[in-house]
Design a protein around this motif. Structure first.
Motif, PDB file in Angstrom:
ATOM      1  N   TYR A 226       0.835  -1.196   0.000  1.00 51.94           N
ATOM      2  CA  TYR A 226       0.000   0.000   0.000  1.00 51.94           C
ATOM      3  C   TYR A 226       0.872   1.248   0.000  1.00 51.94           C
ATOM      4  O   TYR A 226       1.892   1.317   0.686  1.00 51.94           O
ATOM      5  CB  TYR A 226      -0.928   0.022   1.209  1.00 51.94           C
ATOM      6  N   CYS A 227       0.459   2.232  -0.786  1.00 51.29           N
ATOM      7  CA  CYS A 227       1.206   3.479  -0.900  1.00 51.29           C
ATOM      8  C   CYS A 227       0.727   4.445   0.174  1.00 51.29           C
ATOM      9  O   CYS A 227      -0.318   5.095   0.024  1.00 51.29           O
ATOM     10  CB  CYS A 227       1.004   4.065  -2.295  1.00 51.29           C
ATOM     11  N   GLY A 228       1.453   4.506   1.279  1.00 51.55           N
ATOM     12  CA  GLY A 228       1.046   5.332   2.397  1.00 51.55           C
ATOM     13  C   GLY A 228      -0.288   4.880   2.942  1.00 51.55           C
ATOM     14  O   GLY A 228      -0.544   3.682   3.090  1.00 51.55           O
ATOM     15  N   ARG A 229      -1.177   5.850   3.220  1.00 50.88           N
ATOM     16  CA  ARG A 229      -2.501   5.531   3.749  1.00 50.88           C
ATOM     17  C   ARG A 229      -3.553   5.482   2.648  1.00 50.88           C
ATOM     18  O   ARG A 229      -4.745   5.471   2.934  1.00 50.88           O
ATOM     19  CB  ARG A 229      -2.906   6.576   4.806  1.00 50.88           C
ATOM     20  N   SER A 230      -3.098   5.468   1.401  1.00 49.59           N
ATOM     21  CA  SER A 230      -4.039   5.389   0.286  1.00 49.59           C
ATOM     22  C   SER A 230      -4.461   3.947   0.051  1.00 49.59           C
ATOM     23  O   SER A 230      -3.923   3.012   0.657  1.00 49.59           O
ATOM     24  CB  SER A 230      -3.402   5.953  -0.990  1.00 49.59           C
TER      25      SER A 230
ATOM     26  N   LYS B 276      -2.025   0.146  -4.299  1.00 43.35           N
ATOM     27  CA  LYS B 276      -0.896  -0.753  -4.109  1.00 43.35           C
ATOM     28  C   LYS B 276       0.085  -0.605  -5.268  1.00 43.35           C
ATOM     29  O   LYS B 276      -0.325  -0.513  -6.430  1.00 43.35           O
ATOM     30  CB  LYS B 276      -1.368  -2.215  -4.037  1.00 43.35           C
TER      31      LYS B 276
ATOM     32  N   ASN C 177      -3.688  18.465   1.723  1.00 38.40           N
ATOM     33  CA  ASN C 177      -4.738  17.958   2.606  1.00 38.40           C
ATOM     34  C   ASN C 177      -5.867  18.966   2.739  1.00 38.40           C
ATOM     35  O   ASN C 177      -7.054  18.607   2.721  1.00 38.40           O
ATOM     36  CB  ASN C 177      -4.154  17.624   3.980  1.00 38.40           C
TER      37      ASN C 177
ATOM     38  N   ILE D 234      -0.021  11.258  -1.995  1.00 41.11           N
ATOM     39  CA  ILE D 234       0.087   9.846  -1.607  1.00 41.11           C
ATOM     40  C   ILE D 234       1.503   9.295  -1.728  1.00 41.11           C
ATOM     41  O   ILE D 234       1.782   8.213  -1.211  1.00 41.11           O
ATOM     42  CB  ILE D 234      -0.873   8.952  -2.421  1.00 41.11           C
TER      43      ILE D 234
ATOM     44  N   ASP E  95       6.598   8.601   7.185  1.00 38.11           N
ATOM     45  CA  ASP E  95       5.891   7.673   8.067  1.00 38.11           C
ATOM     46  C   ASP E  95       4.822   8.402   8.874  1.00 38.11           C
ATOM     47  O   ASP E  95       3.679   7.939   8.993  1.00 38.11           O
ATOM     48  CB  ASP E  95       6.869   6.984   9.015  1.00 38.11           C
TER      49      ASP E  95
ATOM     50  N   GLY F 192       1.901   9.583   6.665  1.00 40.03           N
ATOM     51  CA  GLY F 192       1.187   8.549   5.919  1.00 40.03           C
ATOM     52  C   GLY F 192       1.341   8.660   4.427  1.00 40.03           C
ATOM     53  O   GLY F 192       0.421   8.349   3.658  1.00 40.03           O
TER      54      GLY F 192
ATOM     55  N   THR G 135       8.054   2.174  -0.154  1.00 39.78           N
ATOM     56  CA  THR G 135       6.978   1.425  -0.789  1.00 39.78           C
ATOM     57  C   THR G 135       7.489   0.602  -1.961  1.00 39.78           C
ATOM     58  O   THR G 135       7.166  -0.580  -2.107  1.00 39.78           O
ATOM     59  CB  THR G 135       5.884   2.387  -1.293  1.00 39.78           C
TER      60      THR G 135
END
Length: 376
Positions: free
Chosen positions: A51-55, A58, A217, A224, A247, A250, A326
């Motif tokens: 997963y790419c950060g909190r998105s 993948k 944001n 992302i 990190d 996210g 990632t």
């Protein structure tokens, strides 16, 4: 069922087409395409996806970059073979930029042709990214981060590749003279207008990354992914604190030059070959390849051999350790190099002793040709 469309002074009727298998959508007419390639059925069996950060996106642990070897100085059939091999191995992410070539734009044109032939019908299985930030055309509107440049460049990239959208569009470098709100606002517009699905930044340091992510944001178009240079010999993201920042925020990451422009391969173990980038002055300074550096590279090669890996495989595995990165972005001049790099995913674990030995041989190299752009 038909649709009524008023145009040219008359009523035109267009039939609705039934929804077919997704591989048939947007496929060029058979007479225009010679279908000579069928992807390997096993392409998703061994490649890890993260997963790419909190998105929800993948990415494969290894992505293919088209910075080198996709311009007019490289045969098109070899480009096709490289992309085919990558996709066969589960590498679904193809990374470009407006200025990749030479000449600028030619890499996107070449990949667009591959999309129309080899990858016809497989667009929905691919992640395509492009960027804008470096000089692309003359005059004051041909580089950096203005709204005019980014949106115009994105439109040109879409035309060169023959696609309706890219999956990821990046600000390729921080612009010290344009308000960051304008640059991030342009990325937000690119997503909202359907030109891209996601946005990212490249080579922004930790402070600028925090500022850019906060703006995006607020706009409702989260960042992302970040694309920094990172490898055993270039650890600026660790000393800058960027790794911890990503990190915390996210945000995913894709490390480019994980092989240090080829230094972390077998190419330079015996010196500088005449056909190498270093010898030709192509993005790798021969001054970095000192006798001490070559000695250290051979030491790293010995560690890799003990792990059952090539030096390139170990270098990629090292970047991917602990899953803080990632995906690692590789380049290739032939399909065999893609296959070698993809083999890195078979062993991504390191012992404490191995990491300590690697640190002793690799730290202090400072092989970062993007040092200025990543410190602005």
């Amino acid at each position: 069922m038909t649709r009524v469309c008023k145009g040219a002074g008359e009523i035109q009727l267009f039939p609705f087409l039934p929804i077919a298998d997704y591989r048939l959508r947007n496929t060029p007419k058979p007479e225009l395409v010679q279908m000579t390639y069928t992807p390997a059925e096993t392409r998703y069996d061994t490649m890890p996806y993260r997963y790419c950060g909190r998105s929800g996106l993948k990415l494969p642990a290894i992505s293919l970059g088209l910075w080198h070897n996709f311009g007019h100085d490289f045969g098109h059939q070899n480009k096709r073979d490289i992309c085919r091999k990558a996709f066969d191995l589960g590498i679904t992410h193809f990374d470009l930029a407006n200025n990749y070539g030479p000449p600028p734009g030619s890499a996107e044109e070449a990949f667009g042709e591959i999309l129309r032939t080899d990858f016809a019908g497989y667009r929905d299985e691919l992640i395509i990214s492009s960027k804008a930030g470096y000089r692309m055309w003359p005059g004051p509107y041909g580089e950096f981060g203005s709204r005019k440049y980014l949106i115009s460049s994105c439109d040109q990239s879409l035309k060169r590749m023959g696609v309706d959208y890219v999956d990821i569009f990046y600000s390729h470098r921080f612009d010290p003279d344009t308000p960051l709100e304008e640059t991030m606002g342009a990325l937000d517009h690119i997503v909202r207008s359907g030109r891209a699905l996601y946005v990212g930044i490249s080579s922004y340091n930790s402070q600028r990354t925090r500022e850019a992510v906060a703006i995006l944001n607020d706009l409702g178009t989260p960042c992302i992914i970040h694309q920094p240079s990172y490898n055993m010999l270039n650890r600026w993201i660790e000393t800058d604190g960027l790794t911890d920042t990503l990190d915390e925020l996210g945000v995913g990451s894709i490390a480019f030059t994980p092989l240090a422009q080829g230094m972390l391969t077998k190419k330079y173990l015996k010196g500088v070959p005449q056909d190498s980038r270093a010898a030709q002055g192509k993005s790798l300074a021969p001054d970095w390849l000192t006798p001490k550096m070559i000695e250290n590279l051979n030491g790293l090669n010995d560690i890799a051999a003990a792990r059952g890996q090539t030096l390139a495989q170990m270098a990629i595995a090292w970047v991917l350790r602990e899953q803080r990165i990632t995906t690692a972005l590789i380049g290739a001049s032939k399909p065999e190099q893609v296959e070698d790099c993809a083999g890195a995913v078979e062993n991504l674990e390191f012992s404490a002793d191995e990491l300590a030995a690697i640190d002793a041989l690799s730290q202090g190299g400072d092989v970062n040709i993007w040092a200025k752009s990543s410190s602005d």
